[in-house]
Design an enzyme around this catalytic site. Structure first.
Site, PDB file in Angstrom:
ATOM      1  CB  CYS A   2      -0.880   0.019   1.229  1.00  0.00           C
ATOM      2  SG  CYS A   2      -1.839  -1.483   1.416  1.00  0.00           S
ATOM      3  NE  ARG A  27       3.393   1.810  -3.042  1.00  0.00           N
ATOM      4  CZ  ARG A  27       4.241   1.320  -2.161  1.00  0.00           C
ATOM      5  NH1 ARG A  27       5.475   1.726  -2.158  1.00  0.00           N
ATOM      6  NH2 ARG A  27       3.850   0.452  -1.264  1.00  0.00           N
ATOM      7  CD1 TRP A  75      -2.073  -3.189  -5.338  1.00  0.00           C
ATOM      8  CD2 TRP A  75      -1.496  -5.036  -4.205  1.00  0.00           C
ATOM      9  NE1 TRP A  75      -1.860  -4.195  -6.238  1.00  0.00           N
ATOM     10  CE2 TRP A  75      -1.509  -5.332  -5.596  1.00  0.00           C
ATOM     11  CE3 TRP A  75      -1.167  -6.047  -3.328  1.00  0.00           C
ATOM     12  CZ2 TRP A  75      -1.205  -6.582  -6.095  1.00  0.00           C
ATOM     13  CZ3 TRP A  75      -0.862  -7.312  -3.832  1.00  0.00           C
ATOM     14  CH2 TRP A  75      -0.883  -7.561  -5.199  1.00  0.00           C
ATOM     15  CG  ASN A 101       2.377  -1.283   3.351  1.00  0.00           C
ATOM     16  OD1 ASN A 101       1.970  -2.394   3.022  1.00  0.00           O
ATOM     17  ND2 ASN A 101       3.466  -0.729   2.839  1.00  0.00           N
ATOM     18  N   GLY A 102       0.661  -3.681   5.367  1.00  0.00           N
ATOM     19  CA  GLY A 102       1.208  -4.899   5.964  1.00  0.00           C
ATOM     20  C   GLY A 102       0.100  -5.838   6.407  1.00  0.00           C
ATOM     21  CD  GLU A 482      10.685 -17.905 -14.624  1.00  0.00           C
ATOM     22  OE1 GLU A 482       9.900 -18.471 -15.397  1.00  0.00           O
ATOM     23  OE2 GLU A 482      10.616 -16.690 -14.356  1.00  0.00           O
ATOM     24  CE  LYS A 486      11.406 -13.500 -15.891  1.00  0.00           C
ATOM     25  NZ  LYS A 486      10.389 -14.419 -15.655  1.00  0.00           N
ATOM     26  CD  GLU A 489       9.539 -13.132 -19.580  1.00  0.00           C
ATOM     27  OE1 GLU A 489       8.328 -13.011 -19.505  1.00  0.00           O
ATOM     28  OE2 GLU A 489      10.256 -13.298 -18.563  1.00  0.00           O
ATOM     29  CG  HIS A 505      16.763 -37.939 -26.271  1.00  0.00           C
ATOM     30  ND1 HIS A 505      16.996 -39.175 -26.816  1.00  0.00           N
ATOM     31  CD2 HIS A 505      16.819 -38.107 -24.921  1.00  0.00           C
ATOM     32  CE1 HIS A 505      17.155 -40.068 -25.857  1.00  0.00           C
ATOM     33  NE2 HIS A 505      17.061 -39.437 -24.680  1.00  0.00           N
ATOM     34  CE  LYS A 601       3.736  -7.969 -13.609  1.00  0.00           C
ATOM     35  NZ  LYS A 601       4.842  -8.922 -13.572  1.00  0.00           N
TER      36      LYS A 601
END
Ligand code: G6P
Length: 606
Positions: A2, A27, A75, A101-102, A482, A486, A489, A505, A601
């Site tokens: 937040c 944010r 958030w 926040n938290g 992954e 990355k 991307e 193979h 995104k």
């Protein structure tokens, strides 16, 4: 997570606070609110959605005489993103207002206690519980705000940054933090709080970075810092920062991606909040949900890789057969989904079209769906029968990093939880893993700077490569996938992730001195196998970066020793190493790291 701003000064506080919230918009948030004391009354205005909704409400108010105020962009982590859950929250007598926040881990116990004492709640949030606990503290301590805060915060567990205002002290704000960011801005005749520096950057560049367990009181002309528990004064240093707005948004980092990579220790801590208890795992979200006989994981992109990793783990620890599916394939197959199964839909954004279609299909076939997602109130969370939130905070960089770390943490918790319920995992093994997992954030905090330095060195050496092979075996295979994703991307270098044993193979035909391999060769039972696969690469003059552990017998061109971690926990070290290598390559090549070409995104189309 937040956004927070607090102001005590000589300017009209409300417009300044709203403007500060606008500077925190990057944010991401789902509701906003402000509070201020005017004509002896404590005012709170809140609205769901974007700031425009709040500004519309403010149009009808005369808000220009208050010179102290605070604002919040929420958030969501607890409770849907609707007005009643937006901050600030007032205590039930309406004398205090709090922004937070938290996550307060033990809020349910405290809420029950306060309810029994006659306190009424208007929201579903942990924050409203905290402000009422502080109000109770005021009663116990003769109206002394500092004593009340110290008492109340001594009773809560969790992570928080809070700012408090009181109707009876219109020119003062109090704030404190534990494991959530909070900074103070020092001006002339005015002082500020912010979750991030951009909140007050146009007014001052003199800041005090607050530490855990510090409690601060500000007025327009003073600021004082105390130890929250003892209320003993603490001397703090004012620092002058030269960051421009963009650097400030990124916490001084060059890109959001690197900021988010470095947030991963906190991401693990936050995902564990309220979920580990002694040596066990407590997932209140799954109360009453039977342990599935089979699990069908459905996801896209990085979330799919997290799901693959989860498959190894859940099968091993909980003995549940797992199938992992790319959502865009699953939705158009005719999958066999026998009764007794559960679909686990993994999505950071909760808005990925194919994953949502997978959920719909599962429901048509009568299977319950558990959503594992980051964004509270997102479509995945609404469409799923049960939701486990990853609690990772907003992820801004298009290439996902910290979200995957949080998904791995949650998947590990699920494996431990189901393993415990089914009895496939001895309690002592579970307790050991929980302890190791809880220690992982500190391990990572120490390791990240060194990992970055090594990644920088390697990036300079390999920046000319046009193609990369990533190899891993067992639980490191999804991580190899992954790592390759990355690199593709953000650096636009072609990369392929492969299971080491499968390399012979096909991909082996590509190996030559200009086609490097990035191998994950850690200290586990498959190390000898991985090593022999690498010998095959070397026989064809391929260069190798070997991500490995000290003491292992591995001779490669670039040996990258990373800290040892027990079993599946090695992923929490391997993942940031892979992310940092891709990041440093892309940055060295001057690519648009946070907004790579052609990528989005949140993919809300087919
Ligand atoms: C996009 C993003 C990826 C993400 C994928 C799945 O492709 O660029 O970073 O992994 O979508 O997104 P989700 O929000 O469902 O996890």
């Amino acid at each position: 997570m937040c956004g927070i701003i607090g102001y005590c000064g000589h300017r009209p506080a409300v417009p300044l606070v709203v403007e500060g919230l606008r500077r925190l918009e990057y944010r991401g948030y789902d509701s906003a609110g402000v509070s201020f004391v005017q004509s002896g009354a404590l005012h709170v205005l809140r609205a769901p959605g974007k700031l425009a909704g709040l500004e519309k409400k403010l149009e009808d108010e005369n808000v220009f005489s208050a010179t102290t105020g605070m604002g919040h962009t929420r958030w969501a982590t607890h409770g849907a993103p609707v007005e009643k859950n937006a901050h600030p929250h007032r205590d039930h007598e309406g004398k205090l207002a709090l922004i937070h926040n938290g996550i307060i881990e033990n809020y349910q116990e405290i809420k029950a206690e306060l309810c029994a004492e006659g306190c009424e709640f208007r929201s579903d949030t942990d924050s409203e519980v905290l402000v009422n606990l502080i109000a109770k503290g005021m009663k116990l301590h003769g109206g002394d705000v500092m004593q009340a805060l110290s008492w109340a915060l001594g009773r809560v567990e969790g992570a928080y940054a809070i700012v408090l205002m009181s109707m009876d002290h219109p020119g003062t704000l109090w704030a404190t933090r534990v494991a959530s960011p909070l900074v103070m801005g020092i001006g002339t005749g005015e002082n500020f709080f912010g979750s991030d520096i951009p909140a007050f950057l146009p007014y001052t560049r003199d800041v005090v970075f607050l530490e855990d367990g510090e409690l601060v009181r500000i007025t327009s002309g003073s600021w004082e810092v105390f130890n929250t528990a003892t209320l003993a004064p603490i001397a703090k240093e004012v620092q002058h920062i030269n960051w421009d707005v963009q650097a400030a948004e990124k916490g001084g980092h060059k890109h959001f991606m690197i900021k988010e990579i470095f947030e991963q220790p906190k991401v693990i801590r936050d995902c564990l909040l309220g979920r580990i208890d002694g040596g066990g795992v407590r997932l209140a979200e799954l109360d009453g949900v039977p342990v599935p006989e089979r699990l069908h994981i459905v996801a896209c992109g990085t979330s799919y890789h997290a799901g693959l990793w989860g498959m190894y783990l859940i099968e091993k620890l909980a003995g549940i057969p797992v199938q992992v599916e790319i959502a865009s394939e699953f939705r158009y197959r005719d999958p066999i989904l026998p009764k007794g199964g559960l679909v686990l839909a993994i999505s950071q954004s909760g808005e990925t079209m194919d994953t949502l279609a997978g959920i719909k299909l599962a429901k048509q076939r009568g299977l319950p769906v558990l959503g594992l997602c980051n964004v509270v109130g997102s479509s995945v969370s609404r469409e799923s029968d049960h939701v486990l939130y990853t609690q990772a905070g907003p992820e801004i960089s298009v290439a996902s990093t910290k979200a995957m770390c949080s998904q791995l943490t949650a998947l590990l918790l699920l494996a431990l939880y189901w393993g415990g319920k089914k009895g496939t995992l001895p309690a002592a093994d579970c307790a050991r893993m929980v302890t190791d997992l809880a220690a992982m954030p500190d391990v990572l905090d120490d390791a990240l700077p060194g990992l970055r330095r090594e990644a920088q060195k390697l990036a300079r050496h390999y920046a000319g490569a046009t193609s990369f092979l990533y190899l891993g075996r067992g639980m490191n295979f999804p991580l190899a996938l992954e790592g390759a994703l990355k690199l593709k991307e953000i650096s636009y270098i072609h990369a392929e992730g492969y299971a080491s044993g499968e390399m012979k193979h096909g991909p082996i035909a590509l190996i030559d001195p200009d086609f490097p391999t990035f191998a994950i060769a850690l200290d586990d039972e498959l190390f000898p196998k991985v090593k022999s696969n690498l010998v095959e690469v070397q026989a064809r003059a391929g260069e190798i970066i070997g991500l490995t552990n000290e003491g292992l017998d591995l001779a490669v061109e670039h040996r990258w020793n990373v800290p040892r971690a027990a079993g599946p926990l090695s992923a929490f070290v391997t993942l940031p190493a892979l992310q940092l290598f891709a990041y440093e390559m892309a940055d060295y090549l001057g690519k648009d790291v946070d907004q790579p070409r052609n990528l989005a995104k949140s993919v809300t189309v087919e």
